[in-house]
Design a protein around this motif. Structure first.
Motif, short mmCIF file in Angstrom:
data_model
loop_
_atom_site.label_atom_id
_atom_site.label_comp_id
_atom_site.label_asym_id
_atom_site.label_seq_id
_atom_site.Cartn_x
_atom_site.Cartn_y
_atom_site.Cartn_z
N ASP A 138 -11.22 3.90 -12.68
CA ASP A 138 -9.75 4.21 -12.61
C ASP A 138 -9.46 4.25 -11.05
OD1 ASP A 138 -10.78 6.36 -11.27
OD2 ASP A 138 -9.99 7.97 -12.82
N ASP A 185 -14.11 6.54 -18.16
CA ASP A 185 -14.00 7.14 -16.69
C ASP A 185 -12.50 7.87 -17.05
OD1 ASP A 185 -14.18 7.62 -14.16
OD2 ASP A 185 -13.31 6.12 -13.41
N HIS A 265 -18.22 13.92 -13.14
CA HIS A 265 -18.25 13.08 -11.81
C HIS A 265 -19.63 13.36 -10.93
CE1 HIS A 265 -14.95 10.87 -13.07
NE2 HIS A 265 -14.89 10.11 -12.13
N HIS A 281 -20.56 3.36 -13.05
CA HIS A 281 -19.84 4.80 -12.74
C HIS A 281 -19.28 5.37 -14.19
CE1 HIS A 281 -17.24 7.64 -10.87
NE2 HIS A 281 -16.30 7.25 -11.48
N CYS A 285 -20.01 8.78 -16.23
CA CYS A 285 -18.96 10.03 -16.36
C CYS A 285 -18.68 10.25 -17.69
CB CYS A 285 -17.66 9.21 -15.76
SG CYS A 285 -17.75 9.52 -13.94
#
Ligand SMILES: [Zn+2]
Length: 364
Positions: A138, A185, A265, A281, A285
């Motif tokens: 994001d 995310d 996170h 990532h 998450c």
């Protein structure tokens, strides 16, 4: 009566253009921003071909002085570029911008090119336009960036882009795994907001109802659309990117990453240290969010179902990370940002608790 002394600064993108074949709108967009006609475009080898060259050509033909810097291409693993920006790359962009007297920057690329541009622009006190060519997290509209250091990755303050130009035709050509990661995310906002509420209740941390609602809205909208998030569907990119931008805006309202970053996170950042370059990532998450939602006593299975539906990882095997590293990351997650209070508490989890949590949620 107590005097009212509160104040707040919020910096938002001035213009957001999302949709089919929007790249050609770069000229109108830059004209309306009226910053200057001297621009530095930041690309990597791949995104230069995908969109960078076209943008440079359009702007050069419209009276702009255009310079371009090509960053080294990220490492490709399982068809996916796995990379974080490093200080070295940010310094190179700053140097190039100074050399050419560039007044604003355009970052054309995936998360890491956008992050490099964001950090360089922040350092230079210049504006930057975000042109995402994929949507793996994001960060395309957020005021924060991740930077690689010796220990792994850290989150750094920067500014929000002055404008976002997201071409869904281009983003839909990026590997689907990246889009699924970006959705994961956004979904992790749900557990991040729970952590924020907890910190507000227990530690009296400043809480913004506005930012939290925006963040939850972006993830809940996406949660209802799981069936429509699938490969080869440009409409899926359209829905997902709008949610990613809203998530970035929520961070701008809060003035920090609280609306979109909690214990899940920290878990992801710790995995970056323990098992670097294995998963994306957002994928990490998402898996983190399943576990943190369980700890919050919330509907963790809803998150798990959504991730399964969109084809994002829900366990260690799908992340490509050994089970013991998942447990290790849970154990040490809280060390990433000890000052940020989350469901992991001040001491973090015990080994038994971490194992139990990962097992109960079918992560290991
Ligand atoms: Zn994130």
């Amino acid at each position: 009566m107590e005097r009212f002394t509160k104040y707040k600064t919020m910096v938002f993108p001035r213009e957001v253009i999302v949709g089919h074949n929007t790249t050609d709108q770069i000229k109108g967009l830059c004209n309306r921003l009226t910053i200057s006609t001297n621009v530095l475009i930041v690309v990597d080898k791949t995104t230069k071909k995908i969109s960078g060259d076209r943008i440079a050509k359009i702007l050069s033909g419209s009276g702009y002085e255009v310079n371009m810097i090509t960053l080294s291409s990220p490492i490709i693993k399982r068809d996916i570029p796995i990379a974080w920006p490093s200080t070295k790359e940010v310094t190179a962009v700053i140097k190039a911008a100074k050399k050419h007297n560039s007044d604003f920057l355009i970052g054309v690329g995936g998360g890491s090119v956008i992050d490099v541009t964001k950090l360089a622009a922040y350092d230079l006190s210049k504006s930057f336009v975000s042109v995402p060519t994929s949507a793996a997290h994001d960060g395309m509209a957020s005021p924060r960036a991740s930077l690689k250091n010796k220990k792994g990755s850290i989150s750094k303050t920067a500014n929000s882009p002055v404008a976002v130009l997201a071409d869904t035709a281009i983003i839909s050509k990026a590997p689907y795994r990246m889009l699924a990661s970006g959705c994961a995310d956004v979904i992790s906002n749900i557990s991040a907001v729970k952590d924020w509420e907890l910190a507000h209740r227990l530690k009296d941390e400043e809480f913004s109802t506005f930012a939290a609602s925006l963040s939850e809205t972006s993830s809940k909208l996406l949660l209802d659309q799981g069936e429509d998030i699938r490969t080869g569907l440009e409409e899926a990119v359209w829905q997902a990117v709008k949610c990613m931008i809203t998530s970035g805006v929520a961070m701008s309202v809060a003035g920090n990453t609280r609306p979109a970053s909690g214990a899940e996170h920290m878990f992801s950042h710790m995995l970056d240290r323990i098992s670097p370059g294995k998963a994306l990532h957002g994928e990490q998450c998402g898996v983190g969010a399943i576990m943190m939602m369980y700890l919050h006593g919330e509907d963790w299975e809803e998150i798990q179902d959504f991730l399964r539906t969109i084809g994002a990882p829900t366990n260690a095997k799908e992340l490509g990370i050994p089970k013991k590293n998942i447990v290790e990351a849970l154990l040490h997650a809280q060390e990433i940002r000890p000052e940020r209070y989350t469901i992991l508490g001040e001491q973090g989890l015990t080994k038994d608790a971490a194992k139990k949590l990962a097992k109960i949620t079918h992560v290991i």
